[in-house]
Design a protein around this motif. Sequence first.
Motif, mmCIF file in Angstrom:
data_model
loop_
_atom_site.group_PDB
_atom_site.id
_atom_site.type_symbol
_atom_site.label_atom_id
_atom_site.label_comp_id
_atom_site.label_asym_id
_atom_site.label_seq_id
_atom_site.Cartn_x
_atom_site.Cartn_y
_atom_site.Cartn_z
ATOM 1 N N GLN A 164 112.369 -76.004 36.066
ATOM 2 C CA GLN A 164 112.256 -74.558 36.035
ATOM 3 C C GLN A 164 112.004 -74.089 34.604
ATOM 4 O O GLN A 164 112.621 -74.575 33.662
ATOM 5 N N VAL A 165 111.100 -73.126 34.466
ATOM 6 C CA VAL A 165 110.806 -72.558 33.153
ATOM 7 C C VAL A 165 111.854 -71.505 32.829
ATOM 8 O O VAL A 165 112.217 -70.689 33.671
ATOM 9 N N THR A 166 112.349 -71.531 31.610
ATOM 10 C CA THR A 166 113.337 -70.550 31.187
ATOM 11 C C THR A 166 112.872 -69.836 29.926
ATOM 12 O O THR A 166 112.053 -70.344 29.179
ATOM 13 N N ARG A 167 113.385 -68.673 29.729
ATOM 14 C CA ARG A 167 113.180 -67.871 28.518
ATOM 15 C C ARG A 167 111.724 -67.670 28.133
ATOM 16 O O ARG A 167 111.305 -68.030 27.039
ATOM 17 N N TRP A 168 110.943 -67.059 29.006
ATOM 18 C CA TRP A 168 109.569 -66.712 28.656
ATOM 19 C C TRP A 168 109.597 -65.704 27.517
ATOM 20 O O TRP A 168 110.416 -64.793 27.485
ATOM 21 N N ARG A 169 108.686 -65.846 26.558
ATOM 22 C CA ARG A 169 108.584 -64.872 25.473
ATOM 23 C C ARG A 169 107.145 -64.793 24.994
ATOM 24 O O ARG A 169 106.359 -65.715 25.194
ATOM 25 N N THR A 170 106.824 -63.673 24.359
ATOM 26 C CA THR A 170 105.489 -63.489 23.798
ATOM 27 C C THR A 170 105.569 -63.563 22.278
ATOM 28 O O THR A 170 106.622 -63.377 21.685
ATOM 29 N N SER A 171 104.452 -63.797 21.674
ATOM 30 C CA SER A 171 104.384 -63.873 20.215
ATOM 31 C C SER A 171 104.649 -62.504 19.603
ATOM 32 O O SER A 171 104.266 -61.471 20.155
ATOM 33 N N SER A 172 105.257 -62.498 18.437
ATOM 34 C CA SER A 172 105.461 -61.241 17.718
ATOM 35 C C SER A 172 104.129 -60.677 17.225
ATOM 36 O O SER A 172 104.042 -59.515 16.853
ATOM 37 N N TYR A 173 103.082 -61.490 17.235
ATOM 38 C CA TYR A 173 101.754 -61.045 16.817
ATOM 39 C C TYR A 173 100.954 -60.437 17.961
ATOM 40 O O TYR A 173 99.886 -59.904 17.735
ATOM 41 N N SER A 174 101.435 -60.548 19.186
ATOM 42 C CA SER A 174 100.673 -60.051 20.325
ATOM 43 C C SER A 174 100.785 -58.543 20.432
ATOM 44 O O SER A 174 101.746 -57.931 19.988
ATOM 45 N N GLY A 175 99.781 -57.977 21.064
ATOM 46 C CA GLY A 175 99.784 -56.539 21.274
ATOM 47 C C GLY A 175 99.626 -56.230 22.749
ATOM 48 O O GLY A 175 98.616 -56.564 23.356
ATOM 49 N N GLY A 176 100.616 -55.634 23.360
ATOM 50 C CA GLY A 176 100.527 -55.285 24.774
ATOM 51 C C GLY A 176 100.505 -56.495 25.667
ATOM 52 O O GLY A 176 101.198 -57.477 25.432
ATOM 53 N N ASP A 177 99.665 -56.448 26.690
ATOM 54 C CA ASP A 177 99.579 -57.544 27.668
ATOM 55 C C ASP A 177 98.447 -58.509 27.387
ATOM 56 O O ASP A 177 98.091 -59.315 28.231
ATOM 57 N N ASN A 178 97.844 -58.433 26.221
ATOM 58 C CA ASN A 178 96.709 -59.285 25.902
ATOM 59 C C ASN A 178 97.165 -60.496 25.096
ATOM 60 O O ASN A 178 96.846 -60.637 23.930
ATOM 61 N N CYS A 179 97.946 -61.359 25.743
ATOM 62 C CA CYS A 179 98.492 -62.495 25.011
ATOM 63 C C CYS A 179 98.932 -63.591 25.973
ATOM 64 O O CYS A 179 98.776 -63.476 27.171
ATOM 65 N N VAL A 180 99.500 -64.617 25.422
ATOM 66 C CA VAL A 180 100.098 -65.674 26.220
ATOM 67 C C VAL A 180 101.608 -65.598 26.074
ATOM 68 O O VAL A 180 102.119 -65.008 25.133
ATOM 69 N N GLU A 181 102.279 -66.200 27.025
ATOM 70 C CA GLU A 181 103.735 -66.295 26.975
ATOM 71 C C GLU A 181 104.111 -67.766 26.941
ATOM 72 O O GLU A 181 103.445 -68.602 27.548
ATOM 73 N N VAL A 182 105.189 -68.069 26.247
ATOM 74 C CA VAL A 182 105.673 -69.435 26.135
ATOM 75 C C VAL A 182 107.089 -69.487 26.673
ATOM 76 O O VAL A 182 107.902 -68.606 26.407
ATOM 77 N N GLY A 183 107.371 -70.518 27.451
ATOM 78 C CA GLY A 183 108.711 -70.721 27.980
ATOM 79 C C GLY A 183 109.160 -72.151 27.771
ATOM 80 O O GLY A 183 108.350 -73.040 27.544
ATOM 81 N N ARG A 184 110.455 -72.358 27.867
ATOM 82 C CA ARG A 184 111.008 -73.715 27.763
ATOM 83 C C ARG A 184 110.984 -74.372 29.138
ATOM 84 O O ARG A 184 111.279 -73.733 30.136
ATOM 85 N N ILE A 185 110.649 -75.643 29.143
ATOM 86 C CA ILE A 185 110.663 -76.415 30.389
ATOM 87 C C ILE A 185 111.010 -77.861 30.047
ATOM 88 O O ILE A 185 110.366 -78.476 29.191
ATOM 89 N N GLY A 186 112.030 -78.367 30.677
ATOM 90 C CA GLY A 186 112.423 -79.759 30.441
ATOM 91 C C GLY A 186 112.449 -80.099 28.969
ATOM 92 O O GLY A 186 113.114 -79.446 28.189
ATOM 93 N N GLY A 187 111.682 -81.074 28.577
ATOM 94 C CA GLY A 187 111.618 -81.489 27.181
ATOM 95 C C GLY A 187 110.405 -80.965 26.461
ATOM 96 O O GLY A 187 109.869 -81.621 25.587
#
Length: 62
Positions: A3-26
């Motif tokens: 399961q993916v946990t803690r999705w977050r966006t970059s502090s450099y992103s603006g609005g919804d035009n970005c990617v999100e990164v989450g933790r998964i396993g290792g």
Amino acid sequence: MNQVTRWRTSSYSGGDNCVEVGRIGGGAAVRDSKDRAAGYFTATAPEWAAFLAAVRGGRYQR
């Protein structure tokens, strides 16, 4: 599948035009913030570390 946990966006992103990164396993999972339902891809911890090192080293400058 882990399961993916803690999705977050970059502090450099603006609005919804970005990617999100989450933790998964290792490692990390990455998804498009505009189309979350499309799923995500994963990278192992060493792959993610190598990617971040390349970004920080200027390999992917605009």
